[in-house]
Scaffold this active site. Structure first.
Site, PDB file in Angstrom:
ATOM      1  N   ASP A 246      -0.294   5.088   1.003  1.00  0.00           N
ATOM      2  CA  ASP A 246      -0.336   5.952   2.090  1.00  0.00           C
ATOM      3  C   ASP A 246      -0.478   5.148   3.431  1.00  0.00           C
ATOM      4  OD1 ASP A 246      -1.198   8.389   0.966  1.00  0.00           O
ATOM      5  OD2 ASP A 246      -2.879   7.498  -0.038  1.00  0.00           O
TER       6      ASP A 246
ATOM      7  N   ASP B 108       0.850  -1.134  -0.031  1.00  0.00           N
ATOM      8  CA  ASP B 108      -0.093   0.009   0.096  1.00  0.00           C
ATOM      9  C   ASP B 108       0.819   1.165   0.069  1.00  0.00           C
ATOM     10  OD1 ASP B 108      -2.342   1.446   0.137  1.00  0.00           O
ATOM     11  OD2 ASP B 108      -2.171   1.621   2.306  1.00  0.00           O
TER      12      ASP B 108
END
Length: 259
Positions: free
Chosen positions: A15, A13
């Site tokens: 963020d 991922d």
């Protein structure tokens, strides 16, 4: 975990794992550099559909993180691929930004508000009552409802913002129709990403900061999962879920030596 095959491919991922509020998380640059040097397949994923992969490449580069365009996989790209597989050459009414509209144009979709095959809801900072009303009417008239991701809130420097999942709930309340969510935790996004880089789930790992999207998606796609403590989920949250990550680490810096 002893019987698991070595990790040959990495999905992470963005963020909360690589960056936080526009600032690189310590260790992110070293992790990405190690991945590039190793030649192992990898993808940086995001449920945010606002930006194109080229936009995100430029934004990350300004932060000092070098991620090639082809190694970025967004919910907008996953949505476009899903639609191209399901109904190639179709039409859609879109609420979203350039990341979504560009991905749909690239697969040859026609964007229209006249009897579209789909209503597609993505992330935007300018949801309008007029656009939502049009979406409701088109769905009531038979258009199929698709949403890029189920996230109810998104981060900003001022605090949480209502995101795609919240707006989808509004449309569902008005139409009685639930959308098909393409992004995480749907394992479809993960499997499509793995296919894009020629990787296999049994030798791949997913790194995320959220139990309800990243870890769940990786688990359901059959991958090893690593949860970092630099984002949304905190240690006290983990036991609230009926599933667990393969391993919990403080940050991405703790995974550099595994590449």
């Amino acid at each position: 975990m002893a019987d698991r095959k070595p990790i040959e491919s990495w999905l992470t991922d963005m963020d909360g794992v690589l960056i936080h509020e526009g600032v690189p998380i310590p260790g992110a640059d070293a992790f990405l550099k190690k991945l590039r040097e190793s030649g192992r397949p990898f993808l940086v994923l995001t449920n945010n559909s606002i930006y194109t992969a080229r936009d995100l490449h430029a934004r990350l580069r300004r932060m000092g993180l070098d991620v090639p365009v082809e190694n970025i996989w967004t919910s907008a790209l996953a949505t476009a691929q899903f639609l191209n597989d399901q109904r190639p050459g179709g039409s859609a009414y879109v609420i979203g930004e350039a990341g979504l509209t560009t991905a749909l144009h690239d697969i040859g979709y026609i964007l229209t508000d006249h009897d579209p095959d789909f209503v597609i809801l993505g992330e935007t900072r300018t949801y309008s009552f007029e656009a939502l009303t049009k979406a409701v009417r088109l769905i009531n008239n038979g258009a199929r409802f698709i949403a890029t991701n189920p996230d109810n809130v998104g981060p900003s420097t001022e605090g949480d913002l209502p995101a795609t999942g919240s707006v989808a709930a509004l449309i569902t309340a008005a139409t009685g129709k639930k959308p098909y969510f393409v992004g995480k935790p749907n394992p479809l996004m993960m499997r499509a990403g793995l296919n894009a880089v020629g990787a296999h789930s049994e030798t791949s790992a997913m790194i995320g900061d959220r139990m309800d999207t990243d870890v769940l998606a990786g688990l359901e796609a059959g991958m090893r999962t690593f949860l970092v403590m630099t984002g949304v989920t905190q240690p006290t949250d983990i036991d609230r879920y009926p599933f667990r990550p393969s391993q919990v680490v403080d940050s991405i810096a703790d995974l550099v030596d595994l590449v």
